[in-house]
Design a protein around this motif. Structure first.
Motif, mmCIF file in Angstrom:
data_model
loop_
_atom_site.group_PDB
_atom_site.id
_atom_site.type_symbol
_atom_site.label_atom_id
_atom_site.label_comp_id
_atom_site.label_asym_id
_atom_site.label_seq_id
_atom_site.Cartn_x
_atom_site.Cartn_y
_atom_site.Cartn_z
ATOM 1 N N ARG A 1 0.710 -1.181 -0.159
ATOM 2 C CA ARG A 1 0.042 -0.035 -0.201
ATOM 3 C C ARG A 1 0.712 1.134 0.124
ATOM 4 N NH1 ARG A 1 -5.428 -1.484 0.676
ATOM 5 N NH2 ARG A 1 -6.357 0.579 0.421
ATOM 6 N N THR A 2 2.086 1.249 0.133
ATOM 7 C CA THR A 2 3.353 2.306 0.064
ATOM 8 C C THR A 2 3.742 2.904 -1.032
ATOM 9 O OG1 THR A 2 4.917 1.162 -0.417
ATOM 10 C CG2 THR A 2 3.909 1.787 2.092
ATOM 11 N N HIS A 3 4.188 3.657 -1.822
ATOM 12 C CA HIS A 3 3.885 4.428 -3.163
ATOM 13 C C HIS A 3 5.136 3.664 -3.875
ATOM 14 C CE1 HIS A 3 1.258 8.394 -1.328
ATOM 15 N NE2 HIS A 3 0.803 6.949 -1.703
ATOM 16 N N GLY A 4 5.823 3.030 -3.189
ATOM 17 C CA GLY A 4 7.267 3.111 -3.442
ATOM 18 C C GLY A 4 7.532 2.433 -2.562
ATOM 19 N N SER A 5 8.623 0.734 -2.627
ATOM 20 C CA SER A 5 9.091 0.623 -1.813
ATOM 21 C C SER A 5 10.157 -0.446 -2.240
ATOM 22 C CB SER A 5 8.255 -0.474 -0.486
ATOM 23 O OG SER A 5 7.739 -1.256 -1.006
ATOM 24 N N ALA A 6 11.059 -0.133 -1.396
ATOM 25 C CA ALA A 6 12.670 -1.730 -1.739
ATOM 26 C C ALA A 6 13.139 -2.489 -1.269
ATOM 27 C CB ALA A 6 13.535 -0.770 -3.390
ATOM 28 N N MET B 1 12.129 4.530 -7.887
ATOM 29 C CA MET B 1 11.859 4.357 -8.993
ATOM 30 C C MET B 1 10.784 3.492 -9.435
ATOM 31 S SD MET B 1 15.197 3.865 -11.875
ATOM 32 C CE MET B 1 16.387 2.253 -10.267
ATOM 33 N N ALA B 2 10.077 2.430 -8.276
ATOM 34 C CA ALA B 2 9.086 1.960 -8.173
ATOM 35 C C ALA B 2 8.178 2.482 -8.180
ATOM 36 C CB ALA B 2 9.569 0.927 -7.406
ATOM 37 N N ALA B 3 8.354 4.289 -7.375
ATOM 38 C CA ALA B 3 7.322 4.951 -7.180
ATOM 39 C C ALA B 3 6.914 5.419 -8.660
ATOM 40 C CB ALA B 3 7.506 5.460 -5.867
ATOM 41 N N GLY B 4 7.668 5.643 -9.515
ATOM 42 C CA GLY B 4 7.310 6.356 -10.635
ATOM 43 C C GLY B 4 7.500 8.047 -10.827
ATOM 44 N N VAL C 1 2.357 6.532 -11.307
ATOM 45 C CA VAL C 1 2.190 6.144 -10.013
ATOM 46 C C VAL C 1 1.736 5.521 -9.585
ATOM 47 C CG1 VAL C 1 3.369 8.861 -9.549
ATOM 48 C CG2 VAL C 1 1.679 8.169 -9.539
ATOM 49 N N SER C 2 2.082 4.772 -8.272
ATOM 50 C CA SER C 2 1.313 3.792 -7.202
ATOM 51 C C SER C 2 -0.198 4.132 -7.541
ATOM 52 C CB SER C 2 1.485 3.617 -6.469
ATOM 53 O OG SER C 2 0.170 2.827 -5.365
ATOM 54 N N LYS C 3 -0.850 3.460 -7.425
ATOM 55 C CA LYS C 3 -3.146 3.045 -7.395
ATOM 56 C C LYS C 3 -2.392 4.361 -6.407
ATOM 57 C CE LYS C 3 -4.139 -1.179 -6.191
ATOM 58 N NZ LYS C 3 -4.926 -2.496 -6.599
ATOM 59 N N TYR C 4 -1.833 3.649 -5.505
ATOM 60 C CA TYR C 4 -2.841 4.568 -4.370
ATOM 61 C C TYR C 4 -1.553 5.876 -3.503
ATOM 62 C CZ TYR C 4 -3.854 -0.420 -3.136
ATOM 63 O OH TYR C 4 -4.378 -1.328 -3.080
ATOM 64 N N ALA C 5 -1.276 6.613 -4.779
ATOM 65 C CA ALA C 5 -0.287 7.737 -4.943
ATOM 66 C C ALA C 5 -1.491 8.451 -5.488
ATOM 67 C CB ALA C 5 0.769 7.882 -5.482
ATOM 68 N N PRO C 6 -0.972 10.098 -5.316
ATOM 69 C CA PRO C 6 -2.235 10.703 -5.811
ATOM 70 C C PRO C 6 -1.671 11.169 -6.870
ATOM 71 C CG PRO C 6 -0.633 11.796 -4.184
ATOM 72 C CD PRO C 6 -0.197 10.161 -3.845
ATOM 73 N N LYS C 7 -2.601 11.472 -8.229
ATOM 74 C CA LYS C 7 -2.783 11.208 -9.111
ATOM 75 C C LYS C 7 -2.257 12.753 -9.604
ATOM 76 C CE LYS C 7 -2.944 6.932 -10.570
ATOM 77 N NZ LYS C 7 -3.863 6.893 -9.437
ATOM 78 N N THR C 8 -2.173 13.997 -11.052
ATOM 79 C CA THR C 8 -2.340 15.246 -10.908
ATOM 80 C C THR C 8 -2.497 15.707 -12.024
ATOM 81 O OG1 THR C 8 0.176 15.907 -11.866
ATOM 82 C CG2 THR C 8 0.278 14.724 -8.692
ATOM 83 N N PHE C 9 -2.882 17.081 -11.873
ATOM 84 C CA PHE C 9 -3.301 17.623 -13.148
ATOM 85 C C PHE C 9 -3.471 18.998 -13.201
ATOM 86 C CE2 PHE C 9 -6.901 19.802 -15.146
ATOM 87 C CZ PHE C 9 -6.109 19.718 -16.576
ATOM 88 N N THR C 10 -2.020 19.598 -13.891
ATOM 89 C CA THR C 10 -1.837 21.007 -13.763
ATOM 90 C C THR C 10 -2.171 21.944 -14.722
ATOM 91 O OG1 THR C 10 0.201 20.223 -12.640
ATOM 92 C CG2 THR C 10 0.385 22.426 -13.698
ATOM 93 N N PHE C 11 -2.790 22.900 -14.496
ATOM 94 C CA PHE C 11 -3.587 24.315 -14.788
ATOM 95 C C PHE C 11 -2.943 25.467 -15.091
ATOM 96 C CE2 PHE C 11 -6.590 23.075 -13.261
ATOM 97 C CZ PHE C 11 -7.740 23.697 -12.994
#
Length: 716
Positions: free
Chosen positions: A343-348, A458-461, A555-565
């Motif tokens: 459930r984390t955004h990226g782990s290694a 890198m795993a977190a995108g 990014v992970s499905k549990y990480a917030p997606k972003t939209f910028t304008f």
């Protein structure tokens, strides 16, 4: 005491040293002015020595006073509290080159306190404090084989710059701090944008030449006002006792130190030492007073350490053998894994021999950056790396609580290395936090942190520019002979003479840190260590890239997606609304939550340049939020026709909403072609009507007309 003032022009900037006016009861005190930076450096030594101590009790303190930059401390308590990470790192940076230079056997407690009184950010307070710490100690009666000094080296427009300004550092590909004596370098700290080993070596040598100038200035002051060294008590070990203990332990320790497995080796060594100490304790417990017995047992322990130290050097330098059987330039077995935590955004997980780091990356909104309440120009940071070193990682019990100096220092080194490849805010509008949990340690855990941290990014995108790996090099000397070790383990660090950490990409070095226990090292040794480190780095990068070659595209499905304008900067206040009313309304409606602090609430960052960044794991919520914000900032054009909703009825007309956040007045005279006596005769609350924008009144309020639409309709 008469006030003395000494001045020196250092590379176009004046250094002024004052002595004899302030802090006169300290053993040594100097006020150092470097431009408008002013530091009071003092040193105090305890009269009695603690001969039973197994370490030299030195404490270096760097006290940041916010008045030095014209600030009042933040928070509820308006005074300085615990040291900031920057202050802790500054104190460590001063301690490291000074500690090896106090006389052997000197055990009197020493406290060096640097009080930051005024800061001119163009003239480093940390380096001024290092200069002051060396000088106040050197003019005191404390036995110290200094002086030392330090400088920063930048590389701007293909030229080295000594003590670059913050503006120059922004353009520099190198941020190197180097310290040492006039004879050799003994401390290095660096961040770099993938510079070559040759450039780094040249920078170190260039910095050392500047250090010699500062030391020459200190030596002139010491010659005038320095005090003779104090007499101090040492624990003298008798030759007969040394010979006796050696006969008891030498053969056993030699055998124990050749055991390959760490815990088994340490257990065997500790058992030998304990047995010998216990033997003498039992023999003399009733013959000697308590204090005399304690001194005897301390001497026994010192002899045991001497023998251990000598055997270690014999094995490594003379026999060219390492404790675990590796070659001098061999890296321990490597293994990697990613996506350990679902459930984390990226782990290694990165393992090198008996050293293991679990790194976790978390992505957050830009508004979640760290706010810095310190002396630097930097007010916030969006990339953080935190390092945790629990006692279980070395099979021990220990203290748990706030991070110590070591954890802060190792975290800062890892952060500096990975920062060089972190994408810009524009490329990747997230706050990024990496946490390294050290699960096992047998040397070089800070470099394992860099490798694991890179894999987790890198795993977190996170679109890093290139993978980064780190390696720790060691140095073992025996007379004129020396051996450089690749990937040092715990014993090689503890009993060795150098801990030289190098991190970088395939293209070049990103971070460097060096600490030594001897008085300095030569250019030849530095060059060999850098080349050996480069070979090891490539080997580690090969293994890492087999696990994950490049950052994930998403990014992970549990990480917030972003939209910028972008919106017009002057429209930001409209999006926020009075007292935050509008942005709160948007967040609650778009997210379908009751509180903006709800974990499922959309996050919105509004930047001063008009950039809007929206974060949420659900794309539909992001799209809805963006639409609502665009409605608020959308501009009405005079003469255009709109469908509007009646939101308020007044005697003089009605207010209509064209879209959320955009309202205007339809005056009663503009409701219909004929005369209207009462607003409710034409419209009711909630009605949708077609209106035409007829401009703004003197107060900037929008005016609409229903009458003009009806007239146009009839004409058509």
């Amino acid at each position: 005491m008469t006030k003395r003032v000494f001045e020196f022009d250092f590379r176009g900037r004046k250094i002024v040293v004052e002595n004899g006016e302030m802090a006169k009861q300290a053993n040594g005190a100097v006020l150092v002015r470097y431009g408008d930076t002013v530091i009071l450096s003092t040193v105090v030594v305890k009269k009695e020595a603690n001969l039973l101590s197994d370490f030299f009790p030195l404490m270096v303190i760097y006290q940041e006073k916010l008045y030095s930059v014209g600030k009042i401390p933040g928070g509820f308590i308006k005074r300085e509290g615990k040291p900031t990470d920057a202050a802790t790192l500054a104190a460590r940076m001063i301690d490291r080159p000074m500690r090896p230079l106090f006389k052997e056997g000197f055990k009197n407690e020493v406290q060096i306190v640097n009080t930051v009184l005024s800061v001119d950010t163009d003239n480093s307070p940390e380096l001024t404090a290092m200069f002051g710490s060396s000088l106040c100690t050197s003019i005191s009666e404390i036995p110290f084989d200094g002086p030392i000094a330090g400088v920063k080296v930048g590389y701007v427009n293909n030229e080295f710059v000594i003590n670059p300004t913050p503006q120059q550092l922004e353009e520099s590909t190198l941020d190197l701090t180097v310290a040492g004596t006039k004879y050799a370098i003994n401390m290095v700290e660096a961040g770099a944008k993938e510079v070559s080993e040759d450039l780094m070596l040249d920078a170190l040598m260039y910095g050392h030449e500047a250090i010699k100038e500062l030391i020459e200035f200190q030596e002139k002051i010491i010659a005038e006002i320095g005090k003779p060294d104090m007499e101090y008590e040492t624990l003298e070990v008798e030759d007969e006792l040394r010979k006796e203990v050696r006969e008891l332990c030498e053969e056993k320790l030699n055998k124990a130190m050749r055991i390959k497995e760490k815990l088994e080796k340490y257990e065997a060594i500790d058992k030998i030492k304990e047995e010998i100490v216990e033997k003498y304790k039992s023999e003399f417990e009733e013959k000697l007073k308590e204090e005399e017995l304690a001194k005897l047992l301390t001497k026994i322990k010192l002899i045991l350490e001497e023998v251990e130290y000598e055997i270690f050097r014999q094995i490594v330098v003379k026999e060219k053998t390492r404790a675990d059987g590796r070659k001098m330039n061999e890296v321990r077995p490597l293994s990697t894994d990613i996506d350990i935590l679902p459930r984390t955004h990226g782990s290694a997980l990165f393992t090198r021999g008996e050293t293991q780091s679990l790194a976790v990356t978390t992505l957050g909104a830009l508004g979640e950056h760290q706010i810095l309440d310190g002396l630097s120009l930097e007010a916030e940071k969006r990339f953080m790396l935190h390092y945790n070193f629990p006692a279980f990682s070395v099979g021990e019990t220990g203290r748990y609580g706030a991070p110590g100096r070591r954890e802060i220092g190792h975290g800062a080194l890892g952060e500096r290395a990975l920062l060089q490849v972190i994408p810009s805010e524009e490329e990747f509008p997230y706050t990024i936090r990496v946490v390294s949990e050290i699960l096992e340690s047998n040397g070089s855990s800070s470099q394992a942190t860099i490798c694991a941290g890179c894999l987790s990014l890198m795993a977190a995108g996170v679109p890093i520019k290139a993978p980064v790996a780190g390696i720790a090099m060691g140095l073992i000397t025996a007379g004129d002979d020396y051996t450089i070790l690749t990937d040092i383990q715990g014993m090689e660090d503890h009993l060795g003479d150098m801990d030289f950490k190098v991190a970088g990409t395939r293209e070049g070095i990103c971070a460097l840190q060096m600490d030594i226990k001897i008085k300095g090292i030569t250019k030849k040794i530095l060059k060999e260590a850098l080349e050996q480190a480069k070979n090891a780095r490539m080997e580690i990068l090969d293994v890492m890239e087999k696990q994950i070659k490049e950052p994930r595209k998403e990014v992970s499905k549990y990480a917030p997606k972003t939209f910028t304008f972008m919106i017009k900067p002057e429209k930001i206040k409209d999006v926020i609304g009075k007292g935050g009313e509008m942005i709160t309304k948007i967040i609650l409606e778009a997210s379908n939550v009751k509180s903006v602090t709800d974990i499922n609430a959309v996050k919105v960052d509004l930047e001063d340049d008009g950039r809007v960044v929206i974060y949420h794991s659900n794309q539909e919520i992001i799209d809805k939020t963006a639409e609502m914000i665009k409605d608020v900032v959308k501009e009405v054009e005079e003469g255009e026709i709109y469908t509007a909703k009646v939101v308020k009825i007044e005697e003089f007309g009605c207010f209509v909403q064209v879209w959320p956040g955009c309202e205007g007045l339809v005056h009663i005279s503009e409701l219909a072609k004929e005369r209207v006596n009462k607003t409710e005769d034409v419209v009711k609350l909630g009605d949708e009507i077609v209106v035409k924008c007829i401009g703004w009144d003197k107060k900037g309020r929008l005016n609409f007309s229903r009458k003009k639409v009806l007239e146009n309709t009839n004409k058509n």
